[in-house]
Design a protein around this motif. Structure first.
Motif, PDB file in Angstrom:
ATOM      1  N   THR A   1      43.815  32.926  38.130  1.00 54.32           N
ATOM      2  CA  THR A   1      42.858  33.713  37.351  1.00 54.32           C
ATOM      3  C   THR A   1      43.372  35.091  36.960  1.00 54.32           C
ATOM      4  N   ASP A   2      42.735  35.682  35.943  1.00 55.90           N
ATOM      5  CA  ASP A   2      43.072  37.043  35.487  1.00 55.90           C
ATOM      6  C   ASP A   2      41.801  37.891  35.361  1.00 55.90           C
ATOM      7  N   PRO A   3      41.087  38.138  36.470  1.00 58.98           N
ATOM      8  CA  PRO A   3      39.773  38.799  36.362  1.00 58.98           C
ATOM      9  C   PRO A   3      39.852  40.163  35.701  1.00 58.98           C
ATOM     10  N   GLY A   4      39.094  40.304  34.671  1.00 65.13           N
ATOM     11  CA  GLY A   4      38.262  39.408  33.870  1.00 65.13           C
ATOM     12  C   GLY A   4      36.829  39.240  34.361  1.00 65.13           C
ATOM     13  N   VAL A   5      35.899  39.565  33.419  1.00 67.12           N
ATOM     14  CA  VAL A   5      34.476  39.496  33.718  1.00 67.12           C
ATOM     15  C   VAL A   5      34.047  38.049  33.957  1.00 67.12           C
ATOM     16  N   ASP A   6      34.391  37.143  33.021  1.00 66.33           N
ATOM     17  CA  ASP A   6      33.937  35.758  33.220  1.00 66.33           C
ATOM     18  C   ASP A   6      34.709  35.093  34.349  1.00 66.33           C
ATOM     19  N   ASP A   7      35.923  35.574  34.640  1.00 65.17           N
ATOM     20  CA  ASP A   7      36.643  35.098  35.828  1.00 65.17           C
ATOM     21  C   ASP A   7      35.868  35.447  37.095  1.00 65.17           C
ATOM     22  N   ALA A   8      35.316  36.671  37.130  1.00 60.74           N
ATOM     23  CA  ALA A   8      34.549  37.090  38.309  1.00 60.74           C
ATOM     24  C   ALA A   8      33.349  36.171  38.510  1.00 60.74           C
ATOM     25  N   VAL A   9      32.667  35.839  37.409  1.00 57.06           N
ATOM     26  CA  VAL A   9      31.526  34.920  37.496  1.00 57.06           C
ATOM     27  C   VAL A   9      31.997  33.568  38.041  1.00 57.06           C
ATOM     28  N   ALA A  10      33.154  33.126  37.540  1.00 52.45           N
ATOM     29  CA  ALA A  10      33.667  31.802  37.936  1.00 52.45           C
ATOM     30  C   ALA A  10      34.041  31.767  39.422  1.00 52.45           C
ATOM     31  N   ILE A  11      34.649  32.834  39.912  1.00 53.19           N
ATOM     32  CA  ILE A  11      35.030  32.879  41.339  1.00 53.19           C
ATOM     33  C   ILE A  11      33.765  32.833  42.200  1.00 53.19           C
ATOM     34  N   MET A  12      32.760  33.600  41.811  1.00 55.76           N
ATOM     35  CA  MET A  12      31.516  33.607  42.595  1.00 55.76           C
ATOM     36  C   MET A  12      30.840  32.248  42.539  1.00 55.76           C
ATOM     37  N   LEU A  13      30.920  31.598  41.394  1.00 58.38           N
ATOM     38  CA  LEU A  13      30.358  30.245  41.276  1.00 58.38           C
ATOM     39  C   LEU A  13      31.041  29.283  42.254  1.00 58.38           C
ATOM     40  N   ALA A  14      32.362  29.368  42.338  1.00 57.45           N
ATOM     41  CA  ALA A  14      33.088  28.475  43.257  1.00 57.45           C
ATOM     42  C   ALA A  14      32.689  28.761  44.703  1.00 57.45           C
ATOM     43  N   LEU A  15      32.550  30.048  45.043  1.00 54.38           N
ATOM     44  CA  LEU A  15      32.183  30.397  46.427  1.00 54.38           C
ATOM     45  C   LEU A  15      30.786  29.884  46.774  1.00 54.38           C
ATOM     46  N   ALA A  16      29.936  29.754  45.762  1.00 51.06           N
ATOM     47  CA  ALA A  16      28.560  29.315  46.001  1.00 51.06           C
ATOM     48  C   ALA A  16      28.408  27.798  45.903  1.00 51.06           C
ATOM     49  N   SER A  17      29.506  27.077  45.761  1.00 44.59           N
ATOM     50  CA  SER A  17      29.440  25.628  45.530  1.00 44.59           C
ATOM     51  C   SER A  17      29.922  24.854  46.754  1.00 44.59           C
TER      52      SER A  17
ATOM     53  N   ALA B   1      35.696  40.310  48.268  1.00 44.09           N
ATOM     54  CA  ALA B   1      35.103  41.255  49.235  1.00 44.09           C
ATOM     55  C   ALA B   1      33.602  41.407  48.978  1.00 44.09           C
ATOM     56  N   LEU B   2      33.209  41.463  47.702  1.00 46.55           N
ATOM     57  CA  LEU B   2      31.780  41.552  47.364  1.00 46.55           C
ATOM     58  C   LEU B   2      31.004  40.391  47.988  1.00 46.55           C
ATOM     59  N   CYS B   3      31.653  39.230  48.016  1.00 46.14           N
ATOM     60  CA  CYS B   3      30.970  38.024  48.511  1.00 46.14           C
ATOM     61  C   CYS B   3      31.198  37.797  49.999  1.00 46.14           C
ATOM     62  N   GLY B   4      31.826  38.745  50.679  1.00 47.24           N
ATOM     63  CA  GLY B   4      32.078  38.586  52.111  1.00 47.24           C
ATOM     64  C   GLY B   4      33.073  37.487  52.414  1.00 47.24           C
ATOM     65  N   ARG B   5      33.984  37.187  51.471  1.00 54.06           N
ATOM     66  CA  ARG B   5      34.935  36.090  51.643  1.00 54.06           C
ATOM     67  C   ARG B   5      36.388  36.571  51.559  1.00 54.06           C
ATOM     68  N   SER B   6      36.660  37.658  52.259  1.00 59.06           N
ATOM     69  CA  SER B   6      38.027  38.172  52.264  1.00 59.06           C
ATOM     70  C   SER B   6      38.965  37.281  53.071  1.00 59.06           C
ATOM     71  N   ASP B   7      38.422  36.217  53.676  1.00 53.66           N
ATOM     72  CA  ASP B   7      39.283  35.236  54.352  1.00 53.66           C
ATOM     73  C   ASP B   7      40.054  34.384  53.342  1.00 53.66           C
ATOM     74  N   VAL B   8      39.616  34.324  52.096  1.00 54.67           N
ATOM     75  CA  VAL B   8      40.329  33.523  51.080  1.00 54.67           C
ATOM     76  C   VAL B   8      41.561  34.318  50.642  1.00 54.67           C
ATOM     77  N   PRO B   9      42.772  33.751  50.800  1.00 58.32           N
ATOM     78  CA  PRO B   9      43.956  34.532  50.436  1.00 58.32           C
ATOM     79  C   PRO B   9      44.081  34.731  48.929  1.00 58.32           C
ATOM     80  N   VAL B  10      44.573  35.904  48.558  1.00 57.55           N
ATOM     81  CA  VAL B  10      44.836  36.240  47.150  1.00 57.55           C
ATOM     82  C   VAL B  10      46.332  36.518  47.031  1.00 57.55           C
ATOM     83  N   ALA B  11      47.001  35.874  46.090  1.00 57.76           N
ATOM     84  CA  ALA B  11      48.430  36.151  45.884  1.00 57.76           C
ATOM     85  C   ALA B  11      48.699  36.386  44.411  1.00 57.76           C
ATOM     86  N   ALA B  12      49.539  37.357  44.141  1.00 60.13           N
ATOM     87  CA  ALA B  12      49.870  37.710  42.759  1.00 60.13           C
ATOM     88  C   ALA B  12      50.998  36.816  42.236  1.00 60.13           C
TER      89      ALA B  12
END
Ligand code: BDR
Ligand code: CA
Length: 316
Positions: free
Chosen positions: A10-26, A55-66
């Motif tokens: 992903t390249d957040p991005g406003v709609d990317d942010a929505v998409a990440i939150m959607l995945a976390l809620a699924s 971090a907003l979603c309390g899911r900093s356990d999910v790794p992020v790599a560039a």
């Protein structure tokens, strides 16, 4: 049934942010990694933004790599600050919690490879930015390709694009960012690809009622609604309508709930010349079929995305 392992690139991005939150809620998926790529804004910002959304979603356990900071072959032609703001999150990035950790030192391709190696079930990859990282993964790790169950891409257009002066170009933004990478991913035959193009995402505009519903759904959703405000103003200025296209969230809905969108199968090629058609995604007679999502019950798509986002405030 165990949840589908999911990687979002992903390249957040406003709609990317929505998409990440959607995945976390699924609950149908388990988000195993978020990998980042240049695109809407430069890589350092997309990476920090991914960390902030988690971090907003309390899911900093999910790794992020560039991953890639630029396209494979030719320089990036344009960025999308006019839609997403200079910080990539509508000028609101600094209001979200800071990323809990530095990006994973393995980098995007190695992290994706490790997730694939460790998975006992086929992994879905949802690229919602330029396809550079995914093209590199396919090229560098052919031995892991059979572990990818499905690639669900937001990108491309069979009709008009959203790039170029006055946005009148034929190419869609993600495809134009790295046409060679897009061509590599869309023309391989080993992994089934679903392409979610502008033709459909522009038909799913989230209007005032949807946005009010998001703002009222809880503090995390309210923060997301604030992030969307600049994007909303950009849509109003360009199209004269009070509604936004949540491109990446439409693709991620299909990734988390396969069959949400109606697809048509056709081989696709990406124009990789340096002329005005560069980045155009074109239906061609020969090649591996790509499942192109051209139709959906658009009202149901928007309702499903909103209902799921509402659950993000109930997450720990
Ligand atoms: C795509 O381009 C980006 O600006 C959006 O995040 C989306 O991935 C839409 O063309
Ligand atoms: Ca994106």
């Amino acid at each position: 049934m165990s949840p589908i392992p999911l990687i979002i690139d992903t390249d957040p991005g406003v709609d990317d942010a929505v998409a990440i939150m959607l995945a976390l809620a699924s609950p149908e998926v388990e988000l195993r990694a978020v990998t980042t790529v240049f695109g809407n804004v430069p890589l350092d910002r997309t990476t920090a933004n991914a960390g902030r959304v988690l971090a907003l979603c309390g899911r900093s356990d999910v790794p992020v790599a560039a991953g890639a900071a630029r396209p494979l072959v030719h320089p990036q032609r344009e960025r999308a600050e006019s839609w997403h703001g200079g910080d990539g999150l509508g000028g609101r990035a600094a209001t979200l919690p800071a990323p809990a950790a530095e990006p994973d030192p393995r980098g995007a391709v190695a992290l994706m490879a490790d997730v694939l190696r460790a998975a006992t079930e086929p992994v879905t990859i949802a690229p919602i930015g330029p396809l550079t990282n995914v093209a590199l993964l396919l090229a560098v790790h052919p031995e892991l390709v059979p572990r990818i169950g499905r690639i669900v891409v937001m990108g491309g257009s069979l009709g008009g694009g959203n790039t170029g002066a006055g946005f009148g170009g034929v190419a869609e933004f993600n495809a134009l960012c790295d046409p060679e990478a897009a061509h590599r991913v869309l023309t391989q035959s080993e992994v089934p690809v679903t392409l979610v193009p502008l033709d459909l995402t522009l038909r799913c505009p989230a209007g005032p009622d949807w946005l009010d519903g998001l703002a009222a759904a809880g503090p995390r959703c309210a923060a997301l609604a604030q992030v969307i405000a600049h994007y909303r103003a950009a849509y109003r200025a360009r199209y004269g309508v009070d509604a936004v296209a949540l491109h990446d969230a439409v693709a991620v809905l299909e990734a988390v709930l396969p069959g949400s969108l109606t697809t048509t199968s056709t081989p696709i090629a990406v124009a990789c010349d340096l002329g005005p058609a560069r980045g155009a995604t074109v239906a061609v007679p020969d090649g591996p079929p790509v499942h192109v999502a051209l139709d959906a019950d658009t009202g149901a798509v928007l309702a499903e995305v909103l209902a799921r986002l509402g659950m993000v405030d109930g997450l720990g």
